[in-house]
Design a protein around this motif. Structure first.
Motif, short mmCIF file in Angstrom:
data_model
loop_
_atom_site.label_atom_id
_atom_site.label_comp_id
_atom_site.label_asym_id
_atom_site.label_seq_id
_atom_site.Cartn_x
_atom_site.Cartn_y
_atom_site.Cartn_z
N ASP A 66 0.91 -6.33 -19.44
CA ASP A 66 0.68 -5.17 -20.18
C ASP A 66 1.55 -4.09 -19.15
O ASP A 66 2.01 -2.92 -19.73
CB ASP A 66 -0.70 -4.53 -20.20
N VAL A 67 1.51 -4.49 -17.99
CA VAL A 67 2.13 -3.41 -16.91
C VAL A 67 2.72 -3.96 -15.94
O VAL A 67 2.35 -5.28 -15.37
CB VAL A 67 1.08 -2.39 -16.28
N LEU A 68 3.89 -3.66 -15.29
CA LEU A 68 4.56 -4.01 -14.05
C LEU A 68 4.58 -2.79 -13.05
O LEU A 68 4.93 -1.86 -13.24
CB LEU A 68 6.07 -4.51 -14.34
N VAL A 69 4.09 -3.18 -11.85
CA VAL A 69 4.17 -2.25 -10.70
C VAL A 69 5.07 -2.73 -9.74
O VAL A 69 5.12 -3.73 -9.37
CB VAL A 69 2.67 -2.11 -10.07
N ALA A 70 6.18 -1.95 -9.65
CA ALA A 70 7.21 -2.21 -8.63
C ALA A 70 7.04 -1.77 -7.36
O ALA A 70 7.23 -0.51 -7.15
CB ALA A 70 8.85 -1.92 -9.37
N ALA A 71 6.37 -2.30 -6.26
CA ALA A 71 5.93 -1.39 -5.24
C ALA A 71 6.32 -2.26 -3.82
O ALA A 71 5.63 -1.82 -2.78
CB ALA A 71 4.20 -1.75 -5.22
N THR A 72 7.62 -2.66 -3.77
CA THR A 72 8.31 -3.14 -2.82
C THR A 72 8.73 -1.91 -1.84
O THR A 72 8.80 -0.84 -2.23
CB THR A 72 9.50 -4.12 -2.98
#
Length: 218
Positions: A66-72
């Motif tokens: 449902d969601v992608l979090v790009a936290a790199t």
């Protein structure tokens, strides 16, 4: 809710723990084996690999997410992961971390980013919020629709004090979405009476934000 998080560093791990604690299904993608091993993900699934690789994202469950979090810590990786999530897997919502404020302009719909989170921008907004009662403060930019979450704290003697929400001619494209009083959320229904120090939260595009500023700040 199914969430894929790119990056198991301090930011990604913290988000993963919070989401998992709230009952969401979380997968974390990390390219560094040592970082993945050090991370305390509290039950979240870990996938070792590069979040800019289609196969790795597929293994992490991006197809049904449902969601992608790009936290790199790499803005390029965050942009590519967001774009792949949207264009290749049809992920409904993407949230991307902006590490370098100079790259902020890149994080928009053309790269598949719905919400761009820049720590320096948020810190600046929080500082302004703390010292500038009576001014309109932008807290968070939402790329979807070009809107931003903005906040206004009612200062002493302001004309809004004692007014009912429904009697104010708010700009049509800047809806009042929340009122916070003494740290607690309150209804923003037409009959709600506004008080000094109330924090008003709006979703507004650039044009409506200008109209809001003219209405509230003058």
């Amino acid at each position: 809710m199914r969430v894929v998080i790119a990056g198991a560093g301090a930011v990604g791990s913290s988000i993963a723990r919070e989401l998992h604690a709230h009952g969401h299904e979380v997968s974390v993608v990390e390219s560094r084996a040592d970082a993945a091993a050090r991370s305390d993900l509290a039950g979240a699934r870990t996938v070792l690999g590069d979040a800019t690789d289609l196969g790795v994202l597929r293994r992490a469950g991006a197809l049904g997410a449902d969601v992608l979090v790009a936290a790199t810590g790499d803005d390029r990786a965050n942009l590519v992961a967001s774009l792949l999530a949207r264009s290749e897997f049809g992920v409904g919502r993407t949230v991307a971390r902006v590490n370098n404020p100079l790259n902020d302009w890149l994080f928009d719909e053309s790269w598949g980013v719905d919400v761009a989170v820049s720590t320096p921008s948020i810190m600046t907004a929080l500082v302004e919020e703390a010292v500038e009662s009576g001014d309109l403060v932008r807290l968070l930019r939402l790329e979807a629709g070009g809107a931003a979450l903005t906040e206004f704290r009612i200062p002493s003697g302001h004309w809004l004090r004692g007014r009912r929400v429904g009697t104010v001619s708010w700009p049509a494209a800047a809806p009042l979405v929340a009122i916070v009083r003494d740290g607690a959320p309150r209804s923003s229904t037409p009959d709600e009476v506004l008080e000094e120090s109330d924090e008003l939260f709006f979703l507004a595009d650039a044009e409506a934000e200008g109209a809001l500023r003219r209405l509230l700040v003058g």
